[in-house]
Enzyme design. Structure first.
Site, short mmCIF file in Angstrom:
data_model
loop_
_atom_site.label_atom_id
_atom_site.label_comp_id
_atom_site.label_asym_id
_atom_site.label_seq_id
_atom_site.Cartn_x
_atom_site.Cartn_y
_atom_site.Cartn_z
CB SER A 192 -0.98 0.00 1.18
OG SER A 192 -0.33 0.23 2.39
CG MET A 245 8.39 -8.35 5.55
SD MET A 245 8.14 -7.07 6.82
CE MET A 245 7.98 -8.14 8.24
CG ASN A 289 12.24 0.99 6.59
OD1 ASN A 289 11.45 0.41 5.84
ND2 ASN A 289 12.30 0.74 7.88
CG HIS A 315 9.38 1.42 12.22
ND1 HIS A 315 9.46 0.05 12.08
CD2 HIS A 315 9.09 1.65 13.53
CE1 HIS A 315 9.23 -0.52 13.24
NE2 HIS A 315 9.01 0.42 14.14
CB SER A 332 9.96 6.94 12.00
OG SER A 332 9.56 7.15 13.33
CD GLU A 388 23.05 -0.27 15.02
OE1 GLU A 388 22.26 -0.29 15.98
OE2 GLU A 388 24.06 0.44 14.98
CG LEU A 389 15.24 -3.89 12.56
CD1 LEU A 389 14.87 -4.22 11.13
CD2 LEU A 389 14.76 -4.98 13.50
CG ASP A 390 12.93 -0.80 12.01
OD1 ASP A 390 12.86 -0.68 10.77
OD2 ASP A 390 12.31 -1.68 12.63
C1 GRF Z 1 3.79 -0.60 6.87
O1 GRF Z 1 3.11 -0.49 8.08
C2 GRF Z 1 5.22 -0.11 6.99
O2 GRF Z 1 5.34 0.96 7.86
C3 GRF Z 1 5.93 -1.31 7.52
O3 GRF Z 1 5.34 -2.41 6.87
C4 GRF Z 1 4.01 -2.06 6.46
C5 GRF Z 1 3.95 -2.25 4.98
O4 GRF Z 1 2.64 -2.06 4.47
N1 GRF Z 1 7.35 -1.19 7.32
P1 GRF Z 1 2.41 -1.98 2.91
O5 GRF Z 1 3.02 -3.25 2.31
O6 GRF Z 1 3.10 -0.76 2.40
O7 GRF Z 1 0.92 -1.94 2.73
#
Ligand code: GRF
Length: 208
Positions: A16, A93, A110, A112, A139, A146-148
């Site tokens: 999305s 992921m 990214n 988050h 954010s 490092e992660l996030d």
């Molecule tokens: C979102 O909440 C984003 O912040 C997180 O993963 C989700 C991805 O949603 N990193 P989409 O695939 O963009 O709908």
């Protein structure tokens, strides 16, 4: 400033945020276009969404590579071939290898669904509800190894309601995600983001 900005979006799922970025580009709110959508998951719903939007998609399954770097080099080969100058992680992921982070230094973002450094990692909205915070949010940050963790570009607060569940909070945060990510990308392509250590300065006029 740069109307030919080319964005590579990496996804693993729903997509999305990828769609919100695509729409913002098409509407002229962001002076760039999505030149590549790459998923490590062949079954990602976001792939069909991207095709419906007329975007080029590539699937690069991570299980086909022996190491993280080997996979990341395949992804980068696609992004580079399509001339991407910014890489946007949107529900991707996978941790990135040091090689990838260095290859695109200062050019990977990214999003988050929490106010970092609070609640990094998976299920940020659930973490926020369970911790009992009254405010969470979104954010957008540059990616480091490092992660996030990398330098924060923009944040937006979302109040947590008394009766919020993980799902209701996530839905309200998502609306804000779709607004904030295109804004950060616009600032990038306008040349208005300057990274200095952990700080990202937002310049009133583009840097030369
Ligand atoms: C979102 O909440 C984003 O912040 C997180 O993963 C989700 C991805 O949603 N990193 P989409 O695939 O963009 O709908």
């Amino acid at each position: 400033m740069n109307e030919t900005g080319r964005i590579g979006v990496l996804i693993s799922g729903r997509g999305s945020n990828m769609e919100a970025i695509a729409v913002a580009c098409k509407q002229g709110q962001v002076p760039a276009k999505i030149a590549a959508v790459v998923s490590n998951e062949p079954g990602a719903a976001g792939l069909a969404r991207a095709r419906r939007l007329g975007l080029e998609t590539d699937v690069i399954p991570h299980r086909a590579s022996a190491t993280r770097e080997e996979h990341d080099r395949k992804v980068a080969a696609v992004l580079d071939a399509k001339g991407c100058t910014l890489v946007c992680l949107a529900g991707y992921m996978r941790l990135l290898s040091s090689w990838f982070v260095r290859h695109y230094e200062g050019r990977v973002m990214n999003i988050h669904p929490a106010l970092l450094p609070a609640f990094p990692g998976l299920h940020a909205q659930k973490q926020a509800v369970e911790h009992g915070v009254k405010v969470s949010g979104v954010s957008v940050h540059f990616v480091d190894e490092e992660l996030d963790h990398g330098p924060i570009i923009l944040q937006s607060a979302v109040p947590v309601a008394e009766d919020d569940t993980e799902d209701t909070l996530a839905a309200r945060i998502l609306v804000e995600e779709h607004r904030l990510y295109p804004e950060a990308i616009r600032l990038f392509f306008e040349g208005r983001l300057k990274i200095e250590g952990r700080r990202v300065h937002i310049l009133a006029v583009p840097a030369r």
